[in-house]
Motif scaffolding. Structure first.
Motif, PDB file in Angstrom:
ATOM      1  N   UNK A  11      69.331 -61.935 -61.060  1.00  0.00           N
ATOM      2  CA  UNK A  11      69.368 -60.666 -61.790  1.00  0.00           C
ATOM      3  C   UNK A  11      69.360 -60.825 -63.294  1.00  0.00           C
ATOM      4  N   UNK A  12      70.018 -61.866 -63.805  1.00  0.00           N
ATOM      5  CA  UNK A  12      70.041 -62.090 -65.248  1.00  0.00           C
ATOM      6  C   UNK A  12      68.632 -62.330 -65.784  1.00  0.00           C
ATOM      7  N   UNK A  13      67.870 -63.165 -65.073  1.00  0.00           N
ATOM      8  CA  UNK A  13      66.489 -63.438 -65.489  1.00  0.00           C
ATOM      9  C   UNK A  13      65.622 -62.190 -65.409  1.00  0.00           C
ATOM     10  N   UNK A  14      65.845 -61.381 -64.359  1.00  0.00           N
ATOM     11  CA  UNK A  14      65.068 -60.148 -64.201  1.00  0.00           C
ATOM     12  C   UNK A  14      65.354 -59.192 -65.347  1.00  0.00           C
ATOM     13  N   UNK A  15      66.627 -59.048 -65.699  1.00  0.00           N
ATOM     14  CA  UNK A  15      67.011 -58.154 -66.804  1.00  0.00           C
ATOM     15  C   UNK A  15      66.388 -58.638 -68.110  1.00  0.00           C
ATOM     16  N   UNK A  16      66.454 -59.931 -68.358  1.00  0.00           N
ATOM     17  CA  UNK A  16      65.881 -60.492 -69.580  1.00  0.00           C
ATOM     18  C   UNK A  16      64.378 -60.250 -69.630  1.00  0.00           C
ATOM     19  N   UNK A  36      64.839 -48.867 -69.775  1.00  0.00           N
ATOM     20  CA  UNK A  36      65.615 -48.288 -68.686  1.00  0.00           C
ATOM     21  C   UNK A  36      67.008 -48.916 -68.671  1.00  0.00           C
ATOM     22  N   UNK A  37      68.074 -48.099 -68.548  1.00  0.00           N
ATOM     23  CA  UNK A  37      69.430 -48.648 -68.492  1.00  0.00           C
ATOM     24  C   UNK A  37      69.618 -49.552 -67.268  1.00  0.00           C
ATOM     25  N   UNK A  38      70.413 -50.609 -67.444  1.00  0.00           N
ATOM     26  CA  UNK A  38      70.665 -51.566 -66.370  1.00  0.00           C
ATOM     27  C   UNK A  38      72.173 -51.779 -66.235  1.00  0.00           C
ATOM     28  N   UNK A  75      77.110 -62.826 -70.986  1.00  0.00           N
ATOM     29  CA  UNK A  75      75.692 -63.174 -70.847  1.00  0.00           C
ATOM     30  C   UNK A  75      74.895 -61.962 -70.405  1.00  0.00           C
ATOM     31  N   UNK A  76      75.424 -61.227 -69.421  1.00  0.00           N
ATOM     32  CA  UNK A  76      74.729 -60.034 -68.943  1.00  0.00           C
ATOM     33  C   UNK A  76      74.510 -59.019 -70.043  1.00  0.00           C
ATOM     34  N   UNK A  77      75.531 -58.781 -70.865  1.00  0.00           N
ATOM     35  CA  UNK A  77      75.406 -57.819 -71.955  1.00  0.00           C
ATOM     36  C   UNK A  77      74.482 -58.324 -73.048  1.00  0.00           C
ATOM     37  N   UNK A  78      74.517 -59.630 -73.320  1.00  0.00           N
ATOM     38  CA  UNK A  78      73.677 -60.175 -74.389  1.00  0.00           C
ATOM     39  C   UNK A  78      72.190 -60.080 -74.064  1.00  0.00           C
ATOM     40  N   UNK A  79      71.836 -60.217 -72.784  1.00  0.00           N
ATOM     41  CA  UNK A  79      70.415 -60.184 -72.449  1.00  0.00           C
ATOM     42  C   UNK A  79      69.896 -58.772 -72.259  1.00  0.00           C
ATOM     43  N   UNK A  80      70.764 -57.755 -72.435  1.00  0.00           N
ATOM     44  CA  UNK A  80      70.256 -56.387 -72.441  1.00  0.00           C
ATOM     45  C   UNK A  80      70.829 -55.456 -71.412  1.00  0.00           C
ATOM     46  N   UNK A  81      71.798 -55.911 -70.593  1.00  0.00           N
ATOM     47  CA  UNK A  81      72.424 -55.005 -69.628  1.00  0.00           C
ATOM     48  C   UNK A  81      73.301 -53.993 -70.372  1.00  0.00           C
ATOM     49  N   UNK A  82      73.411 -52.786 -69.800  1.00  0.00           N
ATOM     50  CA  UNK A  82      74.209 -51.727 -70.422  1.00  0.00           C
ATOM     51  C   UNK A  82      75.648 -51.716 -69.931  1.00  0.00           C
ATOM     52  N   UNK A  83      75.872 -52.248 -68.730  1.00  0.00           N
ATOM     53  CA  UNK A  83      77.226 -52.312 -68.197  1.00  0.00           C
ATOM     54  C   UNK A  83      77.249 -53.378 -67.106  1.00  0.00           C
ATOM     55  N   UNK A  84      78.458 -53.682 -66.619  1.00  0.00           N
ATOM     56  CA  UNK A  84      78.660 -54.804 -65.730  1.00  0.00           C
ATOM     57  C   UNK A  84      79.780 -54.437 -64.771  1.00  0.00           C
TER      58      UNK A  84
END
Length: 238
Positions: A61-66, A75-77, A91-100
């Protein structure tokens, strides 16, 4: 039209239960069991938000988000994961995720998180909508598209983490204006930074490796010794 949620989850039972819960609460849902078609579905359908599991078969998922952010998709993730370590959330937030959200989670909490993220994105003009003027900062061969959250060099996309983009956006919005490290922290509003550690210097070092011809003699992001940094869009030598 109800908001459309794209669920990307390889566990069939978890995916079905989550879909049933969200539909019961008035949301439209599309589901995928892997990340192979995420970009295609996001570009083809009017997806309001992606619920993206981190542990997926094949590409995680991290690679997909990046990869989504590298294409300019806004699109929000929300990332879904069983990992609870702070570093994974960062890491999730740094690559562009909106929440975790960490599994196992209370479905109503997830619903509240979805609502909060959708509200934050509500009312923003679409970059290509009529009458909307895109905000783009140009310097040398680079263009920083603020609306699309994308950096390009001569048309080629350069992948930035969420933190790198935030810092570069602040710098390019304040050309030729020296900014202290503390002000950069405040303006970039990045949750993983801790004032007084070296995280800002590390972000600047990463950005220089991406945009400077010679990192030992930076032209765009120059050091103001004992104070902070100054962005020079013309690339003047020090």
């Amino acid at each position: 039209m109800p908001s459309r949620i794209l669920i990307v989850e390889d566990d069939l039972r978890a995916r079905a239960l989550l879909e049933e819960f969200l539909v019961r609460h008035g949301l439209s849902v599309t589901t995928l069991g892997s990340g192979e078609q995420v970009a295609e579905v996001v570009s083809r359908e009017c997806v309001s938000l992606v619920l993206l599991d981190v542990m997926l078969p094949g590409e995680d998922g991290l690679s997909i988000c990046k990869r989504l952010r590298a294409t300019g998709a806004k699109v929000p993730v929300i990332m879904l994961t069983a990992k609870a370590e702070t570093v994974d959330r960062i890491v999730g937030l740094e690559i562009g995720a909106d929440d975790y959200v960490v599994k196992p989670f209370e479905p109503r909490e997830l619903l509240a998180r979805i609502g909060a993220v959708l509200r934050r994105h509500d009312g923003r003009a679409t970059p290509d909508a009529p009458g909307h003027s895109r905000l783009v900062h140009s310097f040398g061969p680079f263009e920083l598209d603020v609306d699309r959250r994308r950096l390009t060099r001569s048309g080629q996309v350069i992948v930035l983490t969420k933190g790198e983009f935030a810092v570069l956006e602040v710098l390019s919005s304040h050309p030729r204006q020296p900014l202290s490290r503390e002000r950069l922290f405040k303006l970039s509003r990045h949750r993983s930074f801790v004032i007084a550690d070296r995280s800002m210097d590390i972000q600047i070092s990463r950005l220089r490796r991406l945009i400077e011809v010679d990192v030992s003699r930076p032209c765009y992001i120059q050091t103001v010794w004992g104070f902070g940094y100054v962005f020079v869009p013309e690339g003047d030598a020090q």
